[in-house]
Each structure stands twice: as structure tokens, then as C-alpha cells.
Design an enzyme around this catalytic site. Structure first.
Site, PDB file in Angstrom:
ATOM      1  N   GLY A 116      12.255  -4.956  56.799  1.00  0.00           N
ATOM      2  CA  GLY A 116      12.825  -6.032  55.998  1.00  0.00           C
ATOM      3  C   GLY A 116      11.859  -7.270  56.018  1.00  0.00           C
ATOM      4  CB  THR A 139      17.358  -5.120  53.837  1.00  0.00           C
ATOM      5  OG1 THR A 139      18.578  -5.900  53.900  1.00  0.00           O
ATOM      6  CG2 THR A 139      16.832  -5.757  52.594  1.00  0.00           C
ATOM      7  CG  ASP A 141      21.361  -7.342  54.617  1.00  0.00           C
ATOM      8  OD1 ASP A 141      22.410  -6.722  54.582  1.00  0.00           O
ATOM      9  OD2 ASP A 141      20.687  -7.970  55.250  1.00  0.00           O
TER      10      ASP A 141
HETATM   11  O1  F6P Z   1      19.727  -6.691  57.552  1.00  0.00           O
HETATM   12  C1  F6P Z   1      20.408  -5.686  57.841  1.00  0.00           C
HETATM   13  C2  F6P Z   1      21.607  -6.235  58.779  1.00  0.00           C
HETATM   14  O2  F6P Z   1      22.376  -4.851  58.720  1.00  0.00           O
HETATM   15  C3  F6P Z   1      22.592  -7.429  58.167  1.00  0.00           C
HETATM   16  O3  F6P Z   1      23.397  -6.916  57.279  1.00  0.00           O
HETATM   17  C4  F6P Z   1      23.213  -7.364  59.599  1.00  0.00           C
HETATM   18  O4  F6P Z   1      23.443  -8.766  59.549  1.00  0.00           O
HETATM   19  C5  F6P Z   1      21.973  -7.322  60.626  1.00  0.00           C
HETATM   20  O5  F6P Z   1      21.363  -6.147  59.863  1.00  0.00           O
HETATM   21  C6  F6P Z   1      22.587  -6.621  61.849  1.00  0.00           C
HETATM   22  O6  F6P Z   1      21.563  -6.477  62.717  1.00  0.00           O
HETATM   23  P1  F6P Z   1      21.955  -5.712  64.044  1.00  0.00           P
HETATM   24  O7  F6P Z   1      21.463  -4.215  63.878  1.00  0.00           O
HETATM   25  O8  F6P Z   1      20.829  -6.303  65.010  1.00  0.00           O
HETATM   26  O9  F6P Z   1      23.153  -5.887  64.527  1.00  0.00           O
END
Ligand code: F6P
Length: 362
Positions: A116, A139, A141
């Protein structure tokens, strides 16, 4: 001499990562190159045990598998590694020179870095130091401006839509409001796509600061029209007018971004207080990152992987593969990571949401 290529996956995982690895291994091997995978981001350039030779046989059957066979981390910035000394103090150490010299000593001519914006920023910094890097965007997102889509998004949206579908029956049985919080960081793509497709009554996205009055009005209006349940989809990065994005702090040591979350529960509590309506909240969380990639994500990921190998052959280093329909293109990594893609409020999707009666919180 082009003989050995390295591949790594960094940052949060996304369905489709294995399909990129599959395509890179198959395509590079057919060119006569050897492919090596680095475990947990740059782990393979620090410890031989984390470097794995990947042959076409090693990637057979991984296309439908979620996650990444190489493992990933989002606290692996080699330019700023937190190290705790005996006194319990944390010092930030830069180990990028060591990684770069190991990369060169091992004889790689290219590093395909799948990640990402955070991981691609690190890849770009390595490129500036002399590592020949090709970036592959990833990603769930879908928030990178340079590419129309990132793989993982379609799967995440399908999972979220499926969950919203299931909430309808339980919400209806109990005459309840169900508030579901979805991922997406500062962009509302997952919330918007899944909320519209799942028949939500309210969708709250970071691009539109929301008013609780508007949300409650919509729920009250449902009651007036004999609909005694409502579904509210909230993006984790959504905030009320004049309010702040809610977070759970920095999370693990060495992580750059804060962990978002909490807005769904807060919205549910406000609805309960204001309307006296039975309201529940749930956080879909990492369910959205798990499972088998959809056909769309697999195909996109395979195309990204094959295009990355083409770019390696053309020595288009410090560039990222991007999909600008109908073609695969490339953009300088530096340009790609500085522009986040937000929901366009004049887009057809937003208009559709409004026209079918969905409240967007404004
Ligand atoms: O960027 C991808 C994502 O899944 C976001 O949507 C979310 O805020 C974040 O990563 C969560 O990250 P982690 O895996 O560190 O909880």
C-alpha cells in the site's frame, strides 16, 4: 545480468496477493529468471532463513488462497526500526544500508514490492538509494489515485455486502437499528459500494462530515413509513460535523499509522439515546481482508504481476504498475503515493445513493 528477481509483500494483507506472486513467478521463470520471496517484508534481506526460492511448483494452487504465502507486516519500516535497549528506552535505527548491501550481494537485479502507500513509500526510498524497484499497488481501501482499482477491494466489498444482507433479517425480526462499521481509512469506497449494494438506509463516509440529526431523521422517517428497522453503514474514518476521526491509538511498536475504529459504536449509542430505539453495533474488521479473492481481484492481481515483470524487463524502475482502464500503465512511485483517491461527491454512485433514498449524513 538479469538472473534473480526478489518479491515481497508489505503492509496489511489483501485478497489477491498470492495471485500477484503466482503471476510474477510464472512469468519471470518463463524468461529464465530465478524468483526469490522475502518473508515479512524485507525479512529475507536480513536473514537467509526468510529468503525462499519460488519455483512454479511452489505457487501451484495458491490463486484462491487469501493472505500472502510470504507473510506481511505493517511495522517493518527499515528506515526507522524501533529498538529497545536494556534500560527500556526506545531508539530509532536506520537499517536500510544493510538491506541494500545484502540485496546487491545476493545478486538481485530487481525487487517487485507489493504494498500500500506506506510500503510503496519505503520502496521508493530504496529506489532512490539505488535499489531497482517495481511497485505493485495493494489495498482493500482502493484509495490510491494513480490506479483505477487495487485488488482486494472487490473481495472486501463482497464480504461487507454479504454481512449487510444478513443483518437485514435480524434487524427486522427485532425492530432494531444495526450499525455496521467497515474499513477504508480516510476513504469511503468500501462503505459506499457495500452500503448501496446491501440496501442500507444510511451510509456515512469520511468525505461527508455527518450530522446525527440527519441520521436520526432518516431512521424516524423509516418508522413513519412502517419500516421499524434500519441499517446504518459507517466507514471507520467517518466523522461527525466538527468532530474528530476516532482511533484506538498507534497500536504496535514501529507502526506508522494509527488504528482507526470506534465510530460505529459511538453512532449506535447516540441513536439509542436520541431515539430510544433498540440499537446494536458491530465492527466487520479484518473479515474484510480475509478469504478467497473474487474473480475480479484474482484477474486484476494476475495482470498486475505479469505487468510488473514486463516493467522489470524494460527496466522501468521506481515505477508502479497501475490500471487505467482499459490498459495497464505505469506511474512513478513518488507520484502514486502522494495522491489519495477520495469518493467524488458528484459521481453517479453518490447520486444513485441519494436518489434511492439513502441518507449520507448531510
Ligand atoms: O489499509 C487496509 C486496512 O485494512 C484499513 O482499512 C484498516 O484501517 C487497516 O488496514 C487496519 O490495519 P491493521 O491490520 O493494522 O489492523
Amino acid at each position: 545480468m538479469r538472473e534473480k528477481i526478489l518479491i515481497s509483500t508489505g503492509g496489511g494483507d489483501a485478497p489477491g496477493l498470492n495471485a500477484v506472486i503466482f503471476a510474477v513467478v510464472k512469468s519471470a521463470t518463463r524468461k529464465g529468471w530465478e524468483v526469490y520471496g522475502s518473508r515479512s517484508g524485507y525479512g529475507g534481506l536480513l536473514d537467509r532463513d526468510d529468503l525462499v526460492r519460488l519455483s512454479p511448483e511452489d505457487v501451484e494452487g495458491i490463486l484462491p488462497v487469501g493472505g500472502t504465502i510470504l507473510g506481511s507486516t505493517n511495522k517493518g519500516n527499515p528506515f526507522a526500526v524501533p529498538v529497545e535497549n536494556l534500560a527500556g528506552e526506545i531508539k530509532i535505527v536506520d537499517i536500510s544500508d544493510k538491506i541494500l548491501s545484502n540485496f546487491k550481494r545476493m545478486g538481485f537485479f530487481c525487487h517487485v514490492a507489493i504494498g500500500g502507500d506506506g510500503s510503496l513509500d519505503i520502496a521508493h526510498r530504496f529506489a532512490q538509494k539505488g535499489m531497482p524497484v517495481i511497485g505493485v499497488p495493494k489495498t482493500i481501501d482502493n484509495d490510491l489515485e494513480a490506479t483505477d482499482r487495487t485488488f482486494g477491494f472487490d473481495t472486501a466489498v463482497s464480504t461487507a455486502t454479504d454481512a449487510i444482507d444478513k443483518l437485514h433479517s435480524t434487524a427486522k425480526s427485532h425492530d432494531r437499528v444495526m450499525v455496521v462499521e467497515v474499513m477504508g481509512r480516510e476513504s469511503g469506497w468500501i462503505a459506499l459500494y457495500s452500503g448501496i449494494s446491501g440496501g442500507a438506509d444510511v451510509i456515512l463516509i469520511p468525505e461527508i462530515p455527518f450530522s446525527l440529526d440527519a441520521v436520526c431523521e432518516k431512521i424516524a422517517d423509516n418508522e413513519l413509513h412502517d419500516k421499524h428497522y434500519s441499517i446504518v453503514v459507517v466507514a471507520e474514518g467517518a466523522a461527525s460535523e466538527g468532530g474528530q476521526v476516532m482511533s484506538k491509538g498507534k497500536g504496535e511498536l514501529g507502526r506508522d499509522e494509527v488504528v482507526l475504529g470506534g465510530v460505529g459504536e459511538w453512532v449506535a449509542a447516540e441513536i439509542r439515546d436520541r431515539l430510544g430505539k433498540d440499537t446494536r453495533s458491530l465492527v466487520l474488521g479484518h473479515l474484510q481482508r480475509g478469504g478467497s479473492p473474487t474473480t475480479f481481484d484474482r484477474l486484476l492481481a494476475l495482470r498486475f504481476g505479469a505487468a510488473a515483470v514486463r516493467m522489470a524487463e524494460a527496466e522501468m524502475f521506481d515505477h508502479m504498475v497501475a490500471w487505467t482502464p482499459p490498459t495497464m500503465t505505469s506511474v512513478p512511485i513518488a507520484d502514486a503515493i502522494c495522491r489519495r483517491k477520495k469518493v467524488d461527491l458528484s459521481s453517479d454512485k453518490v447520486l444513485t445513493a441519494r436518489e434511492i433514498g439513502i441518507c449520507l449524513g448531510d
